[in-house]
Write a protein that holds these residues in place. Structure first.
Motif, PDB file in Angstrom:
ATOM      1  N   GLU A 160       0.833  -1.206   0.000  1.00 26.36           N
ATOM      2  CA  GLU A 160       0.000   0.000   0.000  1.00 26.36           C
ATOM      3  C   GLU A 160       0.869   1.259   0.000  1.00 26.36           C
ATOM      4  OE1 GLU A 160      -2.395   3.314   1.293  1.00 26.36           O
ATOM      5  OE2 GLU A 160      -0.702   2.444   2.384  1.00 26.36           O
ATOM      6  N   GLN A 161       1.891   1.278   0.833  1.00 27.24           N
ATOM      7  CA  GLN A 161       2.744   2.464   0.906  1.00 27.24           C
ATOM      8  C   GLN A 161       3.581   2.623  -0.356  1.00 27.24           C
ATOM      9  OE1 GLN A 161       2.568   4.866   3.370  1.00 27.24           O
ATOM     10  NE2 GLN A 161       3.706   5.921   1.755  1.00 27.24           N
ATOM     11  N   PHE A 162       4.036   1.503  -0.898  1.00 31.91           N
ATOM     12  CA  PHE A 162       4.789   1.542  -2.159  1.00 31.91           C
ATOM     13  C   PHE A 162       3.954   2.171  -3.265  1.00 31.91           C
ATOM     14  CE2 PHE A 162       5.685  -0.785  -6.199  1.00 31.91           C
ATOM     15  CZ  PHE A 162       6.931  -0.236  -6.469  1.00 31.91           C
ATOM     16  N   MET A 163       2.682   1.756  -3.370  1.00 28.00           N
ATOM     17  CA  MET A 163       1.837   2.293  -4.429  1.00 28.00           C
ATOM     18  C   MET A 163       1.545   3.773  -4.221  1.00 28.00           C
ATOM     19  SD  MET A 163       1.538   0.044  -6.676  1.00 28.00           S
ATOM     20  CE  MET A 163       0.411   1.004  -7.682  1.00 28.00           C
ATOM     21  N   ARG A 164       1.456   4.201  -2.987  1.00 27.64           N
ATOM     22  CA  ARG A 164       1.250   5.635  -2.747  1.00 27.64           C
ATOM     23  C   ARG A 164       2.487   6.431  -3.159  1.00 27.64           C
ATOM     24  NH1 ARG A 164      -3.507   6.684  -1.032  1.00 27.64           N
ATOM     25  NH2 ARG A 164      -4.697   5.107   0.133  1.00 27.64           N
ATOM     26  N   ASP A 165       3.652   5.885  -2.899  1.00 26.28           N
ATOM     27  CA  ASP A 165       4.876   6.565  -3.336  1.00 26.28           C
ATOM     28  C   ASP A 165       4.979   6.579  -4.855  1.00 26.28           C
ATOM     29  OD1 ASP A 165       5.493   7.017  -0.732  1.00 26.28           O
ATOM     30  OD2 ASP A 165       7.298   5.764  -0.672  1.00 26.28           O
ATOM     31  N   VAL A 166       4.583   5.477  -5.485  1.00 28.99           N
ATOM     32  CA  VAL A 166       4.597   5.422  -6.946  1.00 28.99           C
ATOM     33  C   VAL A 166       3.657   6.466  -7.530  1.00 28.99           C
ATOM     34  CG1 VAL A 166       3.917   4.029  -8.945  1.00 28.99           C
ATOM     35  CG2 VAL A 166       5.321   3.013  -7.146  1.00 28.99           C
ATOM     36  N   SER A 167       2.457   6.577  -6.974  1.00 27.72           N
ATOM     37  CA  SER A 167       1.487   7.544  -7.503  1.00 27.72           C
ATOM     38  C   SER A 167       1.999   8.970  -7.339  1.00 27.72           C
ATOM     39  CB  SER A 167       0.126   7.374  -6.810  1.00 27.72           C
ATOM     40  OG  SER A 167       0.206   7.723  -5.443  1.00 27.72           O
ATOM     41  N   GLN A 168       2.652   9.258  -6.221  1.00 30.05           N
ATOM     42  CA  GLN A 168       3.206  10.588  -6.001  1.00 30.05           C
ATOM     43  C   GLN A 168       4.317  10.883  -7.012  1.00 30.05           C
ATOM     44  OE1 GLN A 168       2.132  12.881  -3.960  1.00 30.05           O
ATOM     45  NE2 GLN A 168       3.777  14.393  -4.229  1.00 30.05           N
ATOM     46  N   LEU A 169       5.184   9.900  -7.224  1.00 27.34           N
ATOM     47  CA  LEU A 169       6.287  10.070  -8.175  1.00 27.34           C
ATOM     48  C   LEU A 169       5.773  10.294  -9.588  1.00 27.34           C
ATOM     49  CD1 LEU A 169       9.281   9.764  -9.190  1.00 27.34           C
ATOM     50  CD2 LEU A 169       8.790   7.302  -9.350  1.00 27.34           C
ATOM     51  N   VAL A 170       4.896   9.392 -10.046  1.00 22.19           N
ATOM     52  CA  VAL A 170       4.477   9.394 -11.447  1.00 22.19           C
ATOM     53  C   VAL A 170       3.525  10.549 -11.743  1.00 22.19           C
ATOM     54  CG1 VAL A 170       3.281   8.105 -13.248  1.00 22.19           C
ATOM     55  CG2 VAL A 170       4.807   6.907 -11.662  1.00 22.19           C
ATOM     56  N   ALA A 171       2.461  10.654 -10.962  1.00 22.27           N
ATOM     57  CA  ALA A 171       1.396  11.607 -11.299  1.00 22.27           C
ATOM     58  C   ALA A 171       1.706  13.030 -10.877  1.00 22.27           C
ATOM     59  CB  ALA A 171       0.085  11.151 -10.667  1.00 22.27           C
ATOM     60  N   VAL A 172       2.404  13.202  -9.765  1.00 17.06           N
ATOM     61  CA  VAL A 172       2.627  14.546  -9.230  1.00 17.06           C
ATOM     62  C   VAL A 172       4.005  15.076  -9.604  1.00 17.06           C
ATOM     63  CG1 VAL A 172       2.691  15.954  -7.143  1.00 17.06           C
ATOM     64  CG2 VAL A 172       1.040  14.066  -7.328  1.00 17.06           C
ATOM     65  N   GLU A 173       5.045  14.347  -9.208  1.00 17.28           N
ATOM     66  CA  GLU A 173       6.396  14.859  -9.415  1.00 17.28           C
ATOM     67  C   GLU A 173       6.805  14.900 -10.882  1.00 17.28           C
ATOM     68  OE1 GLU A 173       9.146  12.734  -6.919  1.00 17.28           O
ATOM     69  OE2 GLU A 173       7.801  12.813  -5.184  1.00 17.28           O
ATOM     70  N   LEU A 174       6.447  13.877 -11.640  1.00 16.63           N
ATOM     71  CA  LEU A 174       6.871  13.812 -13.041  1.00 16.63           C
ATOM     72  C   LEU A 174       5.722  14.000 -14.019  1.00 16.63           C
ATOM     73  CD1 LEU A 174       9.527  10.930 -12.854  1.00 16.63           C
ATOM     74  CD2 LEU A 174       9.868  13.392 -12.700  1.00 16.63           C
ATOM     75  N   ASN A 175       4.512  14.225 -13.508  1.00 15.52           N
ATOM     76  CA  ASN A 175       3.354  14.557 -14.342  1.00 15.52           C
ATOM     77  C   ASN A 175       3.122  13.518 -15.438  1.00 15.52           C
ATOM     78  OD1 ASN A 175       1.141  16.119 -14.969  1.00 15.52           O
ATOM     79  ND2 ASN A 175       2.259  17.534 -16.285  1.00 15.52           N
ATOM     80  N   GLY A 176       3.227  12.255 -15.056  1.00 14.40           N
ATOM     81  CA  GLY A 176       3.026  11.185 -16.017  1.00 14.40           C
ATOM     82  C   GLY A 176       1.684  10.509 -15.854  1.00 14.40           C
ATOM     83  N   MET A 203      -5.995   1.086  -9.431  1.00  7.80           N
ATOM     84  CA  MET A 203      -5.588   2.486  -9.446  1.00  7.80           C
ATOM     85  C   MET A 203      -6.742   3.439  -9.153  1.00  7.80           C
ATOM     86  SD  MET A 203      -2.631   3.778  -9.602  1.00  7.80           S
ATOM     87  CE  MET A 203      -1.741   2.386 -10.288  1.00  7.80           C
ATOM     88  N   ALA A 204      -7.927   2.901  -8.859  1.00  7.77           N
ATOM     89  CA  ALA A 204      -9.087   3.759  -8.604  1.00  7.77           C
ATOM     90  C   ALA A 204      -8.857   4.791  -7.493  1.00  7.77           C
ATOM     91  CB  ALA A 204     -10.310   2.891  -8.297  1.00  7.77           C
ATOM     92  N   PRO A 205      -8.162   4.432  -6.384  1.00  5.52           N
ATOM     93  CA  PRO A 205      -7.973   5.439  -5.328  1.00  5.52           C
ATOM     94  C   PRO A 205      -7.061   6.593  -5.729  1.00  5.52           C
ATOM     95  CG  PRO A 205      -7.620   3.212  -4.492  1.00  5.52           C
ATOM     96  CD  PRO A 205      -7.644   3.127  -5.981  1.00  5.52           C
ATOM     97  N   PHE A 206      -6.353   6.423  -6.858  1.00  8.55           N
ATOM     98  CA  PHE A 206      -5.353   7.422  -7.234  1.00  8.55           C
ATOM     99  C   PHE A 206      -5.755   8.235  -8.463  1.00  8.55           C
ATOM    100  CE2 PHE A 206      -3.260   3.660  -5.385  1.00  8.55           C
ATOM    101  CZ  PHE A 206      -2.777   4.232  -4.216  1.00  8.55           C
ATOM    102  N   VAL A 207      -6.977   8.033  -8.952  1.00  6.99           N
ATOM    103  CA  VAL A 207      -7.435   8.783 -10.130  1.00  6.99           C
ATOM    104  C   VAL A 207      -7.445  10.278  -9.837  1.00  6.99           C
ATOM    105  CG1 VAL A 207      -9.356   9.173 -11.711  1.00  6.99           C
ATOM    106  CG2 VAL A 207      -8.783   6.835 -11.015  1.00  6.99           C
ATOM    107  N   ALA A 208      -7.951  10.636  -8.672  1.00  7.37           N
ATOM    108  CA  ALA A 208      -7.992  12.059  -8.306  1.00  7.37           C
ATOM    109  C   ALA A 208      -6.590  12.623  -8.128  1.00  7.37           C
ATOM    110  CB  ALA A 208      -8.808  12.253  -7.028  1.00  7.37           C
ATOM    111  N   THR A 209      -5.650  11.798  -7.672  1.00  3.58           N
ATOM    112  CA  THR A 209      -4.262  12.245  -7.529  1.00  3.58           C
ATOM    113  C   THR A 209      -3.711  12.688  -8.871  1.00  3.58           C
ATOM    114  OG1 THR A 209      -3.912  10.702  -5.695  1.00  3.58           O
ATOM    115  CG2 THR A 209      -1.943  11.570  -6.783  1.00  3.58           C
ATOM    116  N   GLU A 210      -4.004  11.906  -9.912  1.00  7.89           N
ATOM    117  CA  GLU A 210      -3.484  12.240 -11.238  1.00  7.89           C
ATOM    118  C   GLU A 210      -4.250  13.390 -11.883  1.00  7.89           C
ATOM    119  OE1 GLU A 210      -2.723  10.196 -15.609  1.00  7.89           O
ATOM    120  OE2 GLU A 210      -2.347   9.060 -13.779  1.00  7.89           O
TER     121      GLU A 210
END
Length: 954
Positions: A456-472, A484-491
């Motif tokens: 769970e924590q790994f995936m949260r770090d991945v979502s932060q890296l990909v969607a926020v930091e690198l805008n991917g 990935m449903a919990p992270f749609v809003a993150t992206e």
């Protein structure tokens, strides 16, 4: 009081056949699995075979507010094809197609396999745009609903950009055919408020420049996170907006009943190169430059990926010594002619030359198809390589993200850092570098809270890296699902996510279509309903439940597939473990009910109806032969049996007696049939077939063959082969309706005489058997005894391998091959013998009449398929290999004792036989019996046709 589900099923019971409903626990559990690492068990499964049935199911769901999830092939990876409500499966028969505009477009029904669509387009030099790795298994509805892409299609050729039209069924049961002006007009009128809302939503997005810009950026990349918001800025026509929103909607907005694609060119000229560099940053810089050229594919493999496939023969031997930041590129260029291909190669070579200081190894561009296949097998072998070495009890997880090429190297390095942070030491990265699309694969257990928390924590770090930091993109091509449903809003941000919520509400106001997928307000939904993978058996423990095996299984649609057999056996293991670990009486009773139902039904569903031909092992990315597992279960059962082992032991010692008895029985049955008629005889044999599994009579049953005539003189020749007629050839006579009713031994003698080859026939032939009939029934000792007897005699007659050993049935050759090689003996089946020894010595005049060809499982497993095809094409100007028939399902004697398996495997055969075709060929006598029964034409060995069209070379 009746529940909503009961009322739903009652309404459908008047419209669908009883066989369309699956209610028993074992099949609900088995059919409920997909390729993801999530599991939900549906309360009911409904099979639909056409658009009308699908519409009826959706309408009933709307009436009673019952949640439904449509499933195509179940190869999706993000949990978008599972449910604990009603699972709706697509029948394989709903797989028609219509080619339009000379191949420029193709209309496809939802259950057609992607590779099948490409096969029918191949004569036009075209293909569909999407090319996912699962294209040989996945169905077109799933490809469109997930906006699957792949190694070469990138963004420009994905479903979103190549869809032409589709037929849709909405949550209220309304059908829209976008090809039909009448249907469009009717829908615009009947759903005017809906159309107005869609139009207003598109305008709302357009009026939000920040969001519109974000959408434009995201879809320059591959992106399947959430709904396709680009439809709202790319189109103004509401029908086009709806059509494109459906792409990638994962069955949450409606059902795609058919889809028409604009096809793309499939260039005939292809060339590949494989280059390893010492620095991932330099590799990514080269990728940026390659993206400016007309390059078909650029696949990236990091150092860890290279180590996983270092055992491949074509790989450099010192990969383990390469720097940690090293990486490889597999580059493919394609062109319409050889000259343009060379020009493309030169352009790429010029770019690559600028990075020569960083090269560790290079395999230059080549058009050698065999070498290039080996290179692509390296790339394709990365994912299964992780699965093959994972610890038992863990699952393999594959994620896919996308970055802009400018930050691709940064993304790779950051992912490596996360792997190290969370101790995913086995994790690898590979992907479609031209699109900035990276896959990373790692193994994960979910059996403890600590393991779940790590993931769970790994995936949260991945979502932060990909969607926020690198805008991917958090999901590039595998779909959002539950994963990935919990992270749609993150992206997408709150405004983008709000638009998606509005889309779901407009299309599915009652949330009956695949609820919980894409839009899910539970921030922990990605760590719920996780699939357990208990150790069950050494043969199957490495199974990742991908489903790639299912397309070749003859029992698919009748009972279970290899994946379903494994998942149900794992459930049995899990229940046994739970039973021993609980003291609660109520819980024990519940577990026992489930366990009893599995053990009762698995005998037929899992064991008896498995053909055990091993084709599944060829498709399995980790090489699991589920047939071997099933044979091991049969063997365990035989340990406690009394009658069967004794009969088998008698047969081993007195095989000729057994064969004579079988011949007598077949001939007697033919005599009875002539007296009372075929239908009456079938009626007589049906009760005992149902009760104890004795053979069921049908019209293609052969008479008994005449005993071998050892008095036939084989003229002495310098070229000699040892000929071992199979049990089937010695017992089953040629079909009575065949034009040529000679025995296969007579045909072999005729061909050998023409070719100047002497046949050496062992005097003990009537006692010989390769052992396969015993092995398939779980009698390994008896099988080994017969196999060794056969090879002892073959070794003697062949003068210790001086002469090759010929079987007229491919299954016997496959069974004997490995042990024969250990003795220095060369084993060939009839097609190999014909291709290598007969064709060069015969003059052949190919017949103009078409011929049906069945390629046996054993020929595919031996790798002799192309030789069989080559012999057939030498004999006939038109050779037809039926689509979607991988195994005939006859499986030794199952074609007699369990004829429904053979019928299921060949259910599409008869409709594929052209009216001007009157014969079929193969290379296994038992298979030919079933093929004859279910095709309406006579099938015989390919040797009959070769003898018919050949004469001795002058």
């Amino acid at each position: 009081m009746a529940t909503a589900l009961t009322l739903f099923q009652q309404q459908l019971s008047d419209k669908l056949p009883a066989s369309a409903f699956i209610e028993d626990y074992p099949r609900r559990y088995a059919f409920g699995t997909d390729a993801s690492f999530y599991r939900l068990v549906p309360q009911l499964i409904v099979l639909v075979a056409d658009q009308q049935q699908a519409q009826q199911v959706i309408s009933a769901a709307a009436t009673y507010k019952v949640a439904i999830t449509f499933r195509a092939a179940g190869t999706s990876l993000s949990g978008q094809a599972i449910t604990d409500s009603v699972l709706v499966l697509l029948s394989d028969c709903w797989s028609g197609y219509q080619i339009e505009d000379n191949g420029a477009a193709i209309r496809l029904e939802p259950a057609i396999i992607g590779a099948r669509a490409n096969a029918v387009l191949a004569p036009f030099g075209r293909k569909i745009g999407p090319d996912p790795a699962s294209i040989n298994s996945c169905k077109i509805a799933g490809m469109a609903a997930n906006n699957s892409s792949g190694m070469c299609c990138g963004v420009a050729q994905n479903s979103y950009h190549t869809v032409k039209d589709m037929t849709l069924i909405f949550a209220d049961g309304t059908v829209l055919d976008t090809r039909s002006e009448q249907s469009r007009s009717k829908f615009l009128h009947s759903h005017k408020p809906f159309i107005n809302d869609i139009t207003a939503l598109a305008q709302q997005v357009t009026n939000n420049p920040e969001l519109a810009q974000r959408i434009a950026h995201k879809y320059r990349l591959k992106n399947t996170t959430g709904y396709g918001l680009n439809a709202l800025i790319d189109y103004t026509d509401p029908i086009e907006i709806i059509k494109h929103l459906m792409i990638g909607s994962e069955g949450t907005l409606g059902f795609i009943a058919d889809i028409t694609y604009h096809t793309v060119i499939d260039h005939a000229h292809k060339s590949s190169a494989f280059i390893i560099f010492d620095d991932i940053s330099q590799v990514c810089e080269l990728v940026k430059q390659l993206a400016t050229l007309d390059v078909a594919a650029v696949e990236l493999l990091d150092k860890r990926s290279l180590l996983c496939v270092a055992h491949h023969d074509i790989m450099p031997k010192d990969v383990h010594n390469y720097p940690a930041d090293s990486a490889a590129l597999l580059i493919e260029v394609r062109a319409e002619d050889a000259t343009k291909l060379v020009n493309l190669q030169q352009q790429v070579d010029q770019l690559v030359a600028h990075f020569s200081a960083h090269q560790l190894a290079i395999m230059a561009f080549s058009t050698d198809a065999k070498r290039n296949a080996s290179l692509w097998n390296i790339r394709k072998g990365t994912f299964p390589a992780v699965g093959a070495v994972r610890e038992n009890g863990t699952t393999v997880i594959i994620e896919d993200v996308a970055f802009e090429l400018d930050v691709l190297a940064q993304g790779v390095k950051a992912l490596h850092q996360l792997f190290d942070k969370y101790s995913y030491d086995e994790a690898i990265i590979f992907g479609h570098a031209l699109a900035g699309n990276l896959h990373f694969v790692f193994t994960q257990a979910f059996d403890t809270p600590a393991q779940v928390a790590r993931y769970e924590q790994f995936m949260r770090d991945v979502s932060q890296l990909v969607a926020v930091e690198l805008n991917g993109s958090l999901k590039a091509e595998h779909g959002t699902g539950r994963n990935m449903a919990p992270f749609v809003a993150t992206e997408w941000g709150t405004d983008g996510f709000a638009v998606m919520q509005r889309i779901k509400q407009l299309f599915d106001k009652d949330h009956i279509l695949n609820p919980g997928v894409i839009i899910n307000t539970d921030e922990n939904c990605h760590i719920q309903h996780l699939k357990t993978m208990p150790s069950s058996d050494d043969i199957i423990d490495k199974c990742i439940e991908c489903g790639f095996c299912e397309t070749v299984c003859p029992s698919k649609g009748l009972t279970l597939t290899p994946r379903q057999r494994i998942t149900l056996w794992r459930r049995r293991t899990e229940l046994v473990n739970q039973l021993s670990n609980t003291g609660d009486i109520s819980e024990k009773q519940h577990i026992n009910r489930q366990l009893s139902s599995i053990e009762k039904d698995f005998q037929y569903l899992g064991i008896d109806s498995c053909a055990a031909t091993g084709l599944c092992g060829m498709k399995c990315p980790v090489g699991i032969n589920t047939g071997e597992f099933i044979k091991s279960l049969r063997a365990k059962k035989q340990l406690n049996a009394k009658v069967a082992p004794r009969i088998a032991s008698f047969a081993v010692k007195h095989f000729a007696v057994l064969a004579n008895t079988a011949r007598f029985g077949l001939t007697s049955m033919a005599m009875v049939r002539n007296i009372i008629g075929a239908q009456a005889l079938r009626t007589l044999t049906k009760p005992t077939n149902k009760l104890i599994g004795t053979p069921l009579y049908y019209s293609a049953w052969p008479r008994g063959e005449q005993p071998i005539n050892h008095s036939i003189v084989h003229a002495q020749q310098p070229d000699k082969v040892v000929y071992l007629p199979s049990c089937a050839s010695r017992v089953f006579a040629a079909d009575e309706q065949a034009d040529d009713r000679r025995s296969i031994m007579q045909v072999m003698h005729s061909l050998a005489t023409k070719a100047g080859i002497e046949l050496l026939l062992p005097m003990q032939i009537n006692e010989l058997c390769c052992g396969m009939p015993f092995a398939s029934k779980g009698l390994p000792e008896q099988a080994k005894s017969k196999a060794e007897q056969l090879l002892d005699i073959a070794q003697q007659v062949s003068e210790n391998g001086r002469y090759p050993i010929i079987f007229d049935a491919s299954p016997c050759a496959l069974t004997s091959n490995e042990a024969a090689q250990q003795r220095g003996l060369t084993v060939l089946e009839s097609a190999e013998f014909a291709y290598q020894y007969l064709l060069p010595k015969l003059t052949i005049t190919a017949q103009p009449e078409p011929v049906m060809l069945h390629v046996t499982c054993s020929s595919k497993r031996r790798g002799s398929e192309q030789q069989l095809v080559a012999v057939a094409k030498a004999c006939s100007n038109e050779v037809i290999i039926p689509a979607d028939i991988e195994c005939c399902g006859f499986a030794g004697d199952k074609g007699f004792n369990l004829p429904e398996l053979n019928a299921n495997a060949l259910k599409t055969l008869r409709n594929q036989v052209p009216q001007n075709c009157s014969s079929g060929i193969s290379n296994s006598r038992s298979c030919e019996i079933g093929l004859t029964q279910h095709s309406g034409i006579n099938y015989q060995s390919v040797l009959y046709l070769l003898d018919k069209v050949s004469q001795a070379a002058s």
